[in-house]
Design a protein around this motif. Structure first.
Motif, short mmCIF file in Angstrom:
data_model
loop_
_atom_site.label_atom_id
_atom_site.label_comp_id
_atom_site.label_asym_id
_atom_site.label_seq_id
_atom_site.Cartn_x
_atom_site.Cartn_y
_atom_site.Cartn_z
N MET A 182 0.86 -1.18 0.00
CA MET A 182 0.00 0.00 0.00
C MET A 182 0.89 1.23 0.00
SD MET A 182 -3.27 0.90 2.43
CE MET A 182 -2.60 0.34 3.95
N SER A 183 0.62 2.16 -0.87
CA SER A 183 1.43 3.37 -0.94
C SER A 183 1.02 4.34 0.15
CB SER A 183 1.25 4.04 -2.31
OG SER A 183 -0.04 4.61 -2.42
N GLY A 184 1.83 5.36 0.38
CA GLY A 184 1.56 6.33 1.43
C GLY A 184 0.28 7.11 1.21
N SER A 185 -0.15 7.21 -0.07
CA SER A 185 -1.36 7.98 -0.34
C SER A 185 -2.63 7.16 -0.11
CB SER A 185 -1.34 8.51 -1.77
OG SER A 185 -1.34 7.43 -2.68
N GLU A 186 -2.50 5.82 -0.07
CA GLU A 186 -3.65 4.96 0.18
C GLU A 186 -3.89 4.89 1.69
OE1 GLU A 186 -3.74 1.15 -1.75
OE2 GLU A 186 -2.31 1.89 -3.23
N LYS A 187 -5.16 4.85 2.06
CA LYS A 187 -5.50 4.75 3.47
C LYS A 187 -6.18 3.41 3.71
CE LYS A 187 -6.08 9.59 4.47
NZ LYS A 187 -6.85 10.58 5.17
N ALA A 188 -5.87 2.83 4.85
CA ALA A 188 -6.55 1.60 5.24
C ALA A 188 -8.02 1.93 5.48
CB ALA A 188 -5.92 1.03 6.50
N THR A 189 -8.89 1.07 5.01
CA THR A 189 -10.32 1.27 5.22
C THR A 189 -10.90 0.09 5.97
OG1 THR A 189 -10.92 0.26 3.11
CG2 THR A 189 -10.59 2.65 3.12
N VAL A 190 -11.99 0.36 6.64
CA VAL A 190 -12.71 -0.67 7.38
C VAL A 190 -14.16 -0.62 6.90
CG1 VAL A 190 -13.47 -1.42 9.67
CG2 VAL A 190 -11.22 -0.38 9.39
N ALA A 191 -14.72 -1.77 6.64
CA ALA A 191 -16.13 -1.84 6.27
C ALA A 191 -16.99 -1.58 7.50
CB ALA A 191 -16.45 -3.22 5.69
N VAL A 192 -18.06 -0.83 7.31
CA VAL A 192 -18.95 -0.52 8.43
C VAL A 192 -19.52 -1.81 9.01
CG1 VAL A 192 -21.08 0.66 9.11
CG2 VAL A 192 -19.48 1.78 7.56
N ARG A 193 -19.79 -2.79 8.17
CA ARG A 193 -20.31 -4.08 8.66
C ARG A 193 -19.32 -4.73 9.63
NH1 ARG A 193 -23.24 -7.03 3.55
NH2 ARG A 193 -24.81 -5.41 3.26
N SER A 194 -18.04 -4.71 9.28
CA SER A 194 -17.03 -5.31 10.16
C SER A 194 -16.93 -4.54 11.47
CB SER A 194 -15.66 -5.30 9.47
OG SER A 194 -15.68 -6.11 8.34
N LEU A 195 -16.96 -3.23 11.38
CA LEU A 195 -16.90 -2.38 12.57
C LEU A 195 -18.11 -2.65 13.47
CD1 LEU A 195 -15.34 -0.09 13.96
CD2 LEU A 195 -16.63 1.52 12.54
N ALA A 196 -19.29 -2.71 12.88
CA ALA A 196 -20.51 -2.96 13.65
C ALA A 196 -20.47 -4.33 14.31
CB ALA A 196 -21.74 -2.85 12.75
N ARG A 197 -19.97 -5.33 13.59
CA ARG A 197 -19.90 -6.68 14.14
C ARG A 197 -18.94 -6.72 15.34
NH1 ARG A 197 -22.11 -10.82 12.19
NH2 ARG A 197 -22.24 -9.99 10.09
N GLN A 198 -17.79 -6.04 15.23
CA GLN A 198 -16.83 -6.01 16.33
C GLN A 198 -17.40 -5.29 17.55
OE1 GLN A 198 -13.69 -7.55 16.42
NE2 GLN A 198 -13.99 -7.08 18.56
N ILE A 199 -18.05 -4.17 17.33
CA ILE A 199 -18.65 -3.42 18.45
C ILE A 199 -19.75 -4.24 19.10
CG2 ILE A 199 -20.01 -1.38 19.05
CD1 ILE A 199 -18.38 0.10 16.83
N ALA A 200 -20.62 -4.86 18.31
CA ALA A 200 -21.70 -5.68 18.87
C ALA A 200 -21.13 -6.85 19.67
CB ALA A 200 -22.61 -6.19 17.75
N ALA A 201 -20.05 -7.43 19.18
CA ALA A 201 -19.40 -8.53 19.90
C ALA A 201 -18.86 -8.04 21.24
CB ALA A 201 -18.28 -9.14 19.06
N ASN A 202 -18.19 -6.90 21.23
CA ASN A 202 -17.65 -6.35 22.48
C ASN A 202 -18.76 -5.99 23.46
OD1 ASN A 202 -15.07 -6.58 21.46
ND2 ASN A 202 -14.86 -4.43 20.95
N GLU A 203 -19.82 -5.36 22.98
CA GLU A 203 -20.91 -4.95 23.86
C GLU A 203 -21.65 -6.14 24.47
OE1 GLU A 203 -23.44 -2.31 21.65
OE2 GLU A 203 -22.13 -0.59 22.02
N ASN A 204 -21.70 -7.24 23.72
CA ASN A 204 -22.47 -8.40 24.18
C ASN A 204 -21.58 -9.54 24.68
OD1 ASN A 204 -25.42 -7.77 23.50
ND2 ASN A 204 -24.28 -7.11 21.70
N ASP A 205 -20.28 -9.28 24.75
CA ASP A 205 -19.32 -10.26 25.25
C ASP A 205 -19.45 -11.62 24.56
OD1 ASP A 205 -17.13 -10.92 26.80
OD2 ASP A 205 -18.34 -11.63 28.48
#
Length: 103
Positions: A1-24
């Motif tokens: 990945m070049s310096g101008s590219e930014k890592a991205t995260v899918a909202v679905r993945s983010l939501a799944r991780q947060i829901a997992a953390n909130e619900n243990d």
């Protein structure tokens, strides 16, 4: 990945991780209503707010999130204020316990 590219995260993945953390639960079990509630809250409220503050870059059409110009500053502020916030909540708990014990 070049310096101008930014890592991205899918909202679905983010939501799944947060829901997992909130619900243990493992992320593989973060499904159904808890996942939908987090996904909707992120998409409709939290991500647009963070994007408006320049903390993230949110692409609602692609449902992707990446770091914004102010992410590092926000991270520093959170790191610096977390102990203070925790102390205030601890003091509030002790005050409530003292009130209950004193009655």
């Amino acid at each position: 990945m070049s310096g101008s590219e930014k890592a991205t995260v899918a909202v679905r993945s983010l939501a799944r991780q947060i829901a997992a953390n909130e619900n243990d639960v493992p992320t593989s079990q973060a499904t159904g209503e808890p996942y939908r509630n987090v996904y909707n809250a992120l998409s409709q409220t939290h991500l647009p707010t963070l994007a408006a503050a320049g903390i993230i870059i949110y692409d609602p059409k692609r449902q992707k999130v990446s770091a914004g110009a102010n992410l590092d500053a926000a991270s520093i502020i959170i790191e610096m204020t977390t102990p203070t916030v925790q102390l205030l909540f601890d003091e509030k708990e002790h005050a409530t316990e003292d009130t209950i014990i004193g009655d």
